[in-house]
Design a protein around this motif. Structure first.
Motif, PDB file in Angstrom:
ATOM      1  N   THR A   1      34.873  56.811  52.774  1.00 55.35           N
ATOM      2  CA  THR A   1      35.702  56.829  51.417  1.00 55.35           C
ATOM      3  C   THR A   1      36.358  55.447  51.177  1.00 55.35           C
TER       4      THR A   1
ATOM      5  N   ARG B   1      39.502  53.894  49.176  1.00 56.94           N
ATOM      6  CA  ARG B   1      40.520  53.984  48.031  1.00 56.94           C
ATOM      7  C   ARG B   1      41.322  52.821  47.591  1.00 56.94           C
TER       8      ARG B   1
ATOM      9  N   SER C   1      41.993  58.988  45.395  1.00 56.70           N
ATOM     10  CA  SER C   1      40.525  58.740  45.197  1.00 56.70           C
ATOM     11  C   SER C   1      39.772  59.826  44.304  1.00 56.70           C
TER      12      SER C   1
ATOM     13  N   ASP D   1      34.172  59.627  46.505  1.00 60.15           N
ATOM     14  CA  ASP D   1      34.063  59.939  47.874  1.00 60.15           C
ATOM     15  C   ASP D   1      32.651  60.102  48.493  1.00 60.15           C
TER      16      ASP D   1
ATOM     17  N   SER E   1      29.302  58.623  50.752  1.00 56.97           N
ATOM     18  CA  SER E   1      28.530  57.375  50.802  1.00 56.97           C
ATOM     19  C   SER E   1      27.091  57.732  50.860  1.00 56.97           C
TER      20      SER E   1
END
Length: 611
Positions: free
Chosen positions: A100, A102, A112, A117, A119
């Protein structure tokens, strides 16, 4: 289909096809003051290499100036301090972890968004001469069943692609055109199989399939499809020329499903022609109108057997400066007609039509086009090869140098104001290539005529040894400055095809066939050789698509696998210290990705010059 469609089929446009210049029509609804932009997530990708995991994500134009990022692995922060770049090497990290990112603004970490969130995992790819330089992801495909025509049997190959957020989730989906193996150039007689378009999520889920039917011939010049959010509802539509027998993604059939307008040579020179908007999420028909420009008398376009009458181009442009319009065009060897359409409130409305007649853009069109705001008034123009059409549908200028095969538009010469246009020319009496001011048509450079058809040429900043972009072509020696044509290096690059941002510096690399190379004055250095993949469109050797669709601002390239069972997305794993918003949020670049599939595909360029 609207009830008025069949009536309009009998009422072909008169003033727009008989008089040179622009004919303007009322548009539906008022345009907003601010141009609409796609809502994109962070495009976060992760690839496991021998060094650990390489992470890459988007910087967005909406991010505050000076935004930095914290990177989290499985919920644990792995960056000791916020980083301003948009890639990160997590050394020694295991595979199958979730990342994640941010944003951090003025030292304060921001919440976020859910879409940022996680990948997208990609696999390491080893190729070229410098070890692991890329990651890959395969998007599984569903190959259409082959068939037969009076000319013989055929199967299908994956061909040109485009991207758009079809379902409004902030991620791109892929729209893919399938060509039958008996697809034809317009100059070639013979029957072809149907052209088919699919839409896929990146995990391979197919959203829909559209079959254009027997009355749309298959080949590079017949179906130019546009993928864009035209009604500003957050979901992209898909637009293309259709005919009787076209079947939508939800099974709707346009016109007469049994009609067959093919002649004994396989050409379709009669019957109705339509322009259809399909819903991106399921391929359903949203509106169908009569195609403009109509074919009319076939011989008006330069021959009497259907070659030049069916040369189509397409694009998307913000001709009002605020909302996108659909650009559909016909003809370029002789007569050229261009129409701008709006899709608002579920209906297509024609904004304007330009018809060259026997002057203006007559004979000045290319096998491709470009879209750019060449006069910096906030509204886009159509660069139609050696002629440019203003945002209101009037001729802006013509250089008179005629038809060509390659076209590049960007800030090629940053030492002077505005954008420049680079073209090569087929006419043997014209300069082999030229650079001219995109606003006025004033020449910066004209190469001498080579007495030949200059079929290939490129303009891009590929060498840090000279400022701005360099230009080169198949018939002119040396690498030259786009600003004045002066030779800056004796050796020109080994390819005259696509260019791509790949290795992390400000210069672009060479993309040709299934290879990426770095230009050098002593020789090109191979960075990547695609494995198990193939390029498209014969000797043009073009990818399915080249665009910045994932990760940071560097570009991805998509090739089809050699067995046509998947699209393979390649993304760089080279680190870069350059921080730049996603190229897809530069309007000119995003529109270039939309028109990239048009006829002789060309690489996308942004509105800005590299440092």
């Amino acid at each position: 289909m609207h009830r008025s469609t069949l009536i309009r089929a009998l009422l072909v446009v008169t003033s727009s096809v008989l008089v040179a210049g622009a004919v303007t029509y009322p548009t539906a609804g008022a345009a907003p003051d601010v141009p609409q932009a796609e809502r994109l997530d962070r495009g976060l990708i992760s690839v496991h290499t021998g060094k650990g995991n390489f992470i890459s994500w988007r910087l967005l134009t909406g991010d505050a100036r000076g935004t930095a990022f914290n990177v989290y692995r499985d919920g644990t922060k792995v960056t000791s301090t916020p980083i301003t770049r948009t890639n990160f090497q997590d050394h020694g990290a295991p595979a199958n972890t979730i990342y994640t990112v941010r944003p951090v603004v003025n030292g304060v970490e921001q919440a976020s968004a859910a879409s940022a969130d996680g990948s997208l995992r990609m696999s390491a790819h080893t190729g070229g001469e410098v070890g692991v330089t890329a990651s890959t992801r395969d998007v599984p495909l569903q190959i259409p069943a082959g068939g037969s025509t009076p000319s013989g049997s055929f199967t299908y190959e994956a061909n040109d692609g485009s991207v758009g957020d079809l379902d409004g989730d902030g991620q791109y989906e892929i729209v893919l055109k399938w060509n039958p193996t008996n697809a034809k150039d317009n100059a070639q007689a013979g029957y072809t199989g149907n052209t088919i378009l699919d839409a896929y999520k990146l995990d391979g889920r197919r959203l829909w399939r559209i079959d254009l039917g027997r009355n749309i011939r298959s080949g590079a010049h017949y179906t130019q499809f546009q993928v864009f959010d035209y009604d500003s509802d957050g979901r992209a539509e898909v637009v293309m020329k259709t005919a009787d027998g076209t079947r939508s993604g939800t099974g709707q059939v346009i016109g007469n499903a049994n009609a067959d307008y093919r002649n004994s040579s396989g050409y379709v020179l009669s019957g109705p022609e339509f322009l259809t908007v399909f819903r991106g999420s399921d391929g359903a028909i949203l509106d169908t109108e009569n195609y403009v420009p109509p074919r009319g008398n076939v011989s008006d376009w330069g021959d009497n057997y259907g070659n030049r009458a069916d040369r189509f181009l397409a694009a998307t442009a913000y001709v009002d400066g605020s909302r996108p319009s659909i650009i559909m065009a016909r003809g370029y060897y002789t007569r050229a007609v261009i129409a701008a359409w709006d899709f608002r409130g579920g209906q297509l409305t024609r904004r304007w039509t330009y018809d060259s007649g026997r002057g203006g853009a007559y004979g000045q069109g290319n096998h491709n086009l470009s879209v750019a705001d060449v006069d910096a008034d906030g509204r886009d123009e159509i660069v139609y090869g050696s002629a440019t059409i203003d945002d209101n549908g009037a001729l802006m200028y013509s250089t008179g140098l005629g038809h060509g095969d390659a076209l590049h538009v960007s800030d090629l010469a940053p030492s002077r104001p505005g954008l420049e246009v680079f073209t090569v020319h087929e006419w043997t009496s014209s300069p082999a290539m030229d650079v001219h001011d995109a606003r006025t048509g004033q020449f910066l450079y004209r190469a001498p005529s080579c007495g030949c058809d200059t079929g290939r040429g490129v303009a891009a900043d590929v060498w840090a040894g000279s400022p701005g972009a360099e230009i080169w072509s198949s018939s002119v020696g040396g690498l030259r400055s786009a600003a004045n044509g002066n030779q800056v290096a004796a050796r020109k690059p080994g390819s005259q095809n696509f260019v791509i941002w790949w290795d992390g510096d400000a210069q672009r690399e060479l993309l040709d066939g299934t290879q990426i190379s770095k230009y050098g004055t002593g020789g090109d250095t191979r960075l990547l050789t695609g494995s198990g993949v193939a390029s498209n469109n014969g000797t043009k050797s073009t990818p399915v698509l080249q665009a910045d669709i994932l990760g940071d601002w560097r570009e991805e390239v998509i090739w089809r696998t050699t067995d046509n069972r998947a699209l393979r997305i390649y993304s760089t794993t080279d680190p870069t210290s350059i921080s730049r918003p996603s190229l897809m949020q530069d309007r000119q670049y995003r529109l270039a990705v939309a028109w990239q599939n048009t006829a002789y595909n060309q690489p996308p360029h942004p509105s800005f010059a590299t440092p």
